[in-house]
Write a protein that holds these residues in place. Structure first.
Motif, PDB file in Angstrom:
ATOM      1  N   GLU A  16     -19.584 -22.001 -27.319  1.00 25.57           N
ATOM      2  CA  GLU A  16     -20.881 -22.600 -26.978  1.00 25.57           C
ATOM      3  C   GLU A  16     -20.707 -23.781 -26.025  1.00 25.57           C
ATOM      4  OE1 GLU A  16     -22.469 -23.379 -30.882  1.00 25.57           O
ATOM      5  OE2 GLU A  16     -23.550 -21.473 -30.919  1.00 25.57           O
ATOM      6  N   GLN A  19     -19.609 -22.607 -22.480  1.00 25.56           N
ATOM      7  CA  GLN A  19     -20.689 -21.963 -21.732  1.00 25.56           C
ATOM      8  C   GLN A  19     -21.593 -22.996 -21.058  1.00 25.56           C
ATOM      9  OE1 GLN A  19     -22.083 -17.790 -23.189  1.00 25.56           O
ATOM     10  NE2 GLN A  19     -22.020 -19.130 -24.977  1.00 25.56           N
ATOM     11  N   GLN A  20     -21.685 -24.163 -21.633  1.00 26.55           N
ATOM     12  CA  GLN A  20     -22.507 -25.218 -21.044  1.00 26.55           C
ATOM     13  C   GLN A  20     -21.723 -26.095 -20.075  1.00 26.55           C
ATOM     14  OE1 GLN A  20     -25.841 -25.337 -21.513  1.00 26.55           O
ATOM     15  NE2 GLN A  20     -25.476 -23.465 -22.663  1.00 26.55           N
ATOM     16  N   THR A 151     -29.607 -17.034 -17.289  1.00 34.55           N
ATOM     17  CA  THR A 151     -28.493 -17.636 -18.010  1.00 34.55           C
ATOM     18  C   THR A 151     -27.373 -16.615 -18.136  1.00 34.55           C
ATOM     19  OG1 THR A 151     -27.781 -18.769 -20.024  1.00 34.55           O
ATOM     20  CG2 THR A 151     -29.391 -17.009 -20.310  1.00 34.55           C
ATOM     21  N   CYS A 152     -26.184 -17.112 -18.220  1.00 36.66           N
ATOM     22  CA  CYS A 152     -25.022 -16.265 -18.494  1.00 36.66           C
ATOM     23  C   CYS A 152     -24.497 -16.556 -19.894  1.00 36.66           C
ATOM     24  CB  CYS A 152     -23.923 -16.530 -17.463  1.00 36.66           C
ATOM     25  SG  CYS A 152     -24.395 -16.065 -15.806  1.00 36.66           S
ATOM     26  N   ALA A 153     -25.094 -17.534 -20.549  1.00 34.03           N
ATOM     27  CA  ALA A 153     -24.617 -17.963 -21.862  1.00 34.03           C
ATOM     28  C   ALA A 153     -25.087 -16.998 -22.949  1.00 34.03           C
ATOM     29  CB  ALA A 153     -25.115 -19.370 -22.168  1.00 34.03           C
TER      30      ALA A 153
END
Length: 164
Positions: A16, A19-20, A151-153
């Protein structure tokens, strides 16, 4: 069993966070995830080696990078044999304006996400280049008017488990 659960939870926190903030140094990642640097580094490497983390990349704003036109192109190909799919896929992989391509079930065989600098370039791609792709039978283009979400997250916190 507690160790495995803790490791899965640590992996989720790492994923997480990365990803940011993909460029975060391991020292900062360890602090952000409340782990020792060695544990954080070991878990991150394990996630990379297992293929859960495929790589790291800069996410660009297409419009600011000069690609002001985006479209989704639904494509049907002549399905005479497996070679038809393979030759189409090869052509897609080699074309730089095609950002994504998916094989589908349903009315169309493939869905491509395509970008272009302007309408003229997209028109050339659709009317000239795409017709040269092997085995293309027909295509339908959907022009993107506005990007509502991108988003790619992945929603890691919703995943029941992460294995590495």
């Amino acid at each position: 069993m507690t160790f495995i659960t803790m490791t899965i939870e640590q992996d989720k926190i790492i994923l997480e966070t990365l990803q940011q903030h993909g460029r975060m140094p391991i020292v900062e990642l360890a602090k952000a995830t409340n782990m020792s640097e060695s544990t954080c580094l070991r878990r991150t490497r394990a996630l990379e080696e297992s293929g859960i983390i495929k790589g790291y990349a800069a996410l660009l704003d297409a419009e600011k990078a000069g690609f002001g036109v985006m479209a989704y192109v639904q494509v049907n190909i002549n399905q005479r044999n497996e070679a038809a799919f393979d030759s189409f896929k090869t052509a897609v992989l080699e074309h730089p304006l095609v950002l994504e391509c998916y094989s589908l079930s349903g009315q169309f065989d493939h869905l491509m996400k395509v970008v272009a600098r302007n309408n003229k370039e997209l028109s050339h791609f659709l009317l000239k280049t795409l017709r040269e792709f092997p085995e293309v039978r027909d295509a339908q283009t959907l022009f993107v008017l506005d990007q509502v979400k991108h988003t790619c997250a992945l929603p890691i916190s919703l995943s029941p488990h992460v294995t590495s």
